[in-house]
Motif scaffolding. Structure first.
Motif, PDB file in Angstrom:
ATOM      1  N   GLU A  96       9.392  25.056   5.626  1.00 38.01           N
ATOM      2  CA  GLU A  96       9.154  24.261   6.833  1.00 38.01           C
ATOM      3  C   GLU A  96       9.897  22.927   6.759  1.00 38.01           C
ATOM      4  O   GLU A  96       9.768  22.165   5.803  1.00 38.01           O
ATOM      5  CB  GLU A  96       7.660  23.999   6.989  1.00 38.01           C
ATOM      6  N   ALA A 149       4.820  21.166  12.827  1.00 35.19           N
ATOM      7  CA  ALA A 149       4.969  22.165  11.763  1.00 35.19           C
ATOM      8  C   ALA A 149       3.988  23.320  11.925  1.00 35.19           C
ATOM      9  O   ALA A 149       2.878  23.166  12.444  1.00 35.19           O
ATOM     10  CB  ALA A 149       4.766  21.502  10.402  1.00 35.19           C
ATOM     11  N   SER A 150       4.416  24.471  11.454  1.00 36.77           N
ATOM     12  CA  SER A 150       3.559  25.659  11.457  1.00 36.77           C
ATOM     13  C   SER A 150       2.327  25.417  10.601  1.00 36.77           C
ATOM     14  O   SER A 150       2.354  24.646   9.644  1.00 36.77           O
ATOM     15  CB  SER A 150       4.346  26.852  10.907  1.00 36.77           C
ATOM     16  N   CYS A 203       1.651  27.840   5.328  1.00 36.62           N
ATOM     17  CA  CYS A 203       2.394  27.304   4.189  1.00 36.62           C
ATOM     18  C   CYS A 203       2.068  28.177   2.980  1.00 36.62           C
ATOM     19  O   CYS A 203       1.409  29.219   3.114  1.00 36.62           O
ATOM     20  CB  CYS A 203       2.021  25.837   3.939  1.00 36.62           C
ATOM     21  N   HIS A 256       0.654  21.574   4.581  1.00 35.45           N
ATOM     22  CA  HIS A 256       1.975  21.394   3.989  1.00 35.45           C
ATOM     23  C   HIS A 256       1.960  20.191   3.042  1.00 35.45           C
ATOM     24  O   HIS A 256       1.050  19.365   3.070  1.00 35.45           O
ATOM     25  CB  HIS A 256       3.034  21.156   5.066  1.00 35.45           C
TER      26      HIS A 256
END
Length: 407
Positions: free
Chosen positions: A234, A241-242, A245, A402
């Motif tokens: 990422e 952000a997604s 992770c 993340h």
């Protein structure tokens, strides 16, 4: 999309607190910016409003009091705004209800509002109006916002000093026995108590206009900052952000093998001693007698004794050195295991560290790459969830936070 002459209003709060109704107060038209799907309560809808500008109606945040946040909702809101090129917000309307049990929900929503100005020098709370559904204002939302602001900004200054409050109770939602219904009050009097008629949206709009008076001059700029996660591939603004992770890392040995320890060497497994050759010569008759173990075995089986003539040996010598004493010590040193000369190469192959023979079961498992034992810390790292040793270059495998680097 928007400029300084346009209002861009962001509505935040749980479902049912009045976000969609307020869009109509600002004159939301049927024109919707971008794509909006089946339900206004679970999608982000951007309406054009009167006099130019936009009203962003957002999905409801999680109403539970668990401090887990609603990352998917936050991420969707940011992605929608950036996709539609919305770069400035003039007003944030935070819709709340006076519920003492909603502290966790207040904190999550306050954290989202604070993040709107993450890379902006402005104070987002000066552009925020806390809209309370009811005729009584509680301190819960404001206290939660102060707590979040102090935590993120690391300051003891009250950044909510210029945050406005607006309590609003719709007259049409009241029961007949309500004092506001039975009292036959004028609209002006009702408004003083925070009661407004839905049939008189201009009065509600006028209240909002007065609270938003200076917002247009000091908008909140939405800026992006690209950061890289150290756990996965990422690379994005942390707000976009997604949610996927990789979890923590673990060390491992990529490939193992079973081995013996050490190098292969040749050894004699037993000690050495002195001996004569296997043949003795009778000095009188020059008869040669075989004294090897094999010959002894044959004589035992044939005549019942080892050597019937040996007691008569009083004169003679060993064929190897001419020594006449049958009981003299040997003339050369050999190994007991193979009776080879002292300087001969070993008769058995072993590993010089573990001392195991060639062909015996292996005694140790090691890593092919680093040659260390398999039970030591690994020489490579991988995600401890998906076990992929190339996880840093791949999308996440689990919903977790993340680890973005700070530049």
């Amino acid at each position: 999309m928007n400029n300084l002459s346009q209002r861009c209003i962001l509505a935040v709060g749980n479902t049912g607190n009045g976000k969609s109704f307020t869009a109509t107060v600002f004159g939301a038209q049927n024109v919707i910016i971008g794509h909006s799907s089946k339900s206004q309560t679970d999608t982000i809808t951007i309406h054009k409003i009167k006099n130019g500008g936009f009203y962003i109606d957002t999905p409801g945040f999680d109403d539970s009091d668990e401090d887990k946040g609603d990352d998917d909702t936050v991420r969707s809101i940011f992605r929608k705004m950036f996709k539609e090129k919305i770069q400035k917000l003039t007003t944030i309307l935070w819709f709340v209800t006076p519920d003492v049990r909603a502290k966790g929900s207040y904190k999550r929503q306050a954290k989202f509002i604070e993040s709107l100005a993450e890379y902006c020098n402005g104070n987002v709370w000066e552009n925020t109006i806390i809209v309370t559904k009811g005729d009584t204002i509680q301190t819960g939302p404001r206290d939660a916002a102060r707590e979040i602001a102090k935590e993120i900004r690391r300051t003891q200054i009250d950044v909510l000093l210029k945050t406005a409050d607006f309590k609003i109770l719709l007259f049409e939602s009241l029961k007949p026995e309500s004092v506001y219904v039975k009292g036959n009050f004028t609209s002006e009097m009702l408004n003083e108590f925070g009661v407004f008629k839905g049939s008189e949206p201009d009065r509600i709009l006028a209240k909002y206009e007065s609270l938003m008076k200076y917002h247009l001059n000091y908008p909140i700029h939405l800026s992006l900052k690209i950061v890289k996660c150290s756990k996965c591939s990422e690379e994005n603004d942390r707000r976009l952000a997604s949610s996927m992770c990789h979890s923590g890392t673990e060390s491992f040995h990529p490939e193992t093998e079973c081995v013996h320890v050490g190098n292969v060497i040749d050894i004699h497994p037993s000690s050495h001693f002195k001996k004569h050759s296997s043949h003795y010569v009778d000095a009188r008759t020059q008869q040669v007698f075989d004294h090897s173990p094999q010959a002894w075995t044959v004589r035992v089986f044939s005549v019942g004794i080892v050597n019937p003539t040996c007691p008569e040996f009083v004169h003679g010598y060993w064929n190897c050195c001419g020594n006449g004493d049958v009981n003299s010590s040997g003339c050369k040193e050999v190994y007991r295991c193979c009776e080879k000369d002292l300087h001969s190469s070993g008769c058995q192959r072993i590993y010089d560290v573990c001392r195991h023979k060639i062909g015996e079961p292996t005694c140790l498992t090691i890593c092919r790459s680093c040659k260390k034992r398999s039970d030591t810390n690994g020489c490579k790292e991988r995600c401890n969830n998906c076990k992929d040793d190339n996880s840093r270059n791949k999308a996440g495998c689990i919903k977790t936070s993340h680890k973005f680097s700070v530049n």
